[in-house]
Design an enzyme around this catalytic site. Sequence first.
Site, PDB file in Angstrom:
ATOM      1  N   HIS A 142       0.837  -1.204   0.000  1.00  0.00           N
ATOM      2  CA  HIS A 142       0.000   0.000   0.000  1.00  0.00           C
ATOM      3  C   HIS A 142       0.872   1.254   0.000  1.00  0.00           C
ATOM      4  CE1 HIS A 142      -2.810   2.926   2.174  1.00  0.00           C
ATOM      5  NE2 HIS A 142      -3.210   2.831   0.914  1.00  0.00           N
ATOM      6  N   ASP A 198       6.858   5.339 -21.112  1.00  0.00           N
ATOM      7  CA  ASP A 198       6.906   5.277 -22.571  1.00  0.00           C
ATOM      8  C   ASP A 198       8.356   5.100 -23.039  1.00  0.00           C
ATOM      9  OD1 ASP A 198       8.168   7.846 -22.708  1.00  0.00           O
ATOM     10  OD2 ASP A 198       6.250   8.856 -22.898  1.00  0.00           O
ATOM     11  N   ALA A 223       3.402   9.798 -22.411  1.00  0.00           N
ATOM     12  CA  ALA A 223       2.490   8.672 -22.184  1.00  0.00           C
ATOM     13  C   ALA A 223       2.824   7.911 -20.905  1.00  0.00           C
ATOM     14  CB  ALA A 223       2.526   7.728 -23.391  1.00  0.00           C
ATOM     15  N   ASN A 224       3.534   8.539 -19.997  1.00  0.00           N
ATOM     16  CA  ASN A 224       3.954   7.908 -18.744  1.00  0.00           C
ATOM     17  C   ASN A 224       2.866   8.001 -17.681  1.00  0.00           C
ATOM     18  OD1 ASN A 224       6.866   7.590 -19.571  1.00  0.00           O
ATOM     19  ND2 ASN A 224       6.656   9.800 -19.726  1.00  0.00           N
TER      20      ASN A 224
END
Length: 139
Positions: free
Chosen positions: A20, A28, A128-129
Site C-alpha cells: 500500500h 513510454d 504517455a507515462n
Amino acid sequence: MLETELLHPPLLAALAAAGHGDHIVIADANFPLRTATDRSVDVVHLNLRPGLVGVLDVLEPVLRAVPVEAATFMASPDGAEVEAHHDYRRALGPDVAIDVVDRWAFYDWTRAAGVAVVVVTGDQRLCANVVLTVGVRTA
C-alpha cells in the site's frame, strides 16, 4: 498455473512485493530510465521494438492484478492535451484519483522512495507515462 492474464514473471514478482502506497511506473519509450529513477528500483523491460508493447497494454492487466488508489500522469510541456490520458482514464475508472503534473514534477515522483518497479514500454506517444499508487486489498 496462473489464471490471471498477467504472466510476465519479473513483473508479477515486483507487483507481489509492492505494498500500500508504493508506486508502479509505466513508462513510454522516451522515458529517461537511468536519470529519472533510483538505480536500486526493479526495472522490467517490455520495449521489444518501437510501438510495441504500449503503456495501455501494460496498464490494463496491471489494474486487474493490483488495487490502485491513485494515478499521476505526465503533462505535455506545451500544455496540449495528451491523447494517451483518455485511454488511461477509461481504464482506471471513476474511483481512482488522477493528478497531472509537469515533466519535472513527474520525474520527482519517479525518483522518490516508494517506487516498487518501473516498466519500460515501446510506447512512442509523447508524455504517455503514468505512475500508479498501490491501494489496499479488500476482502
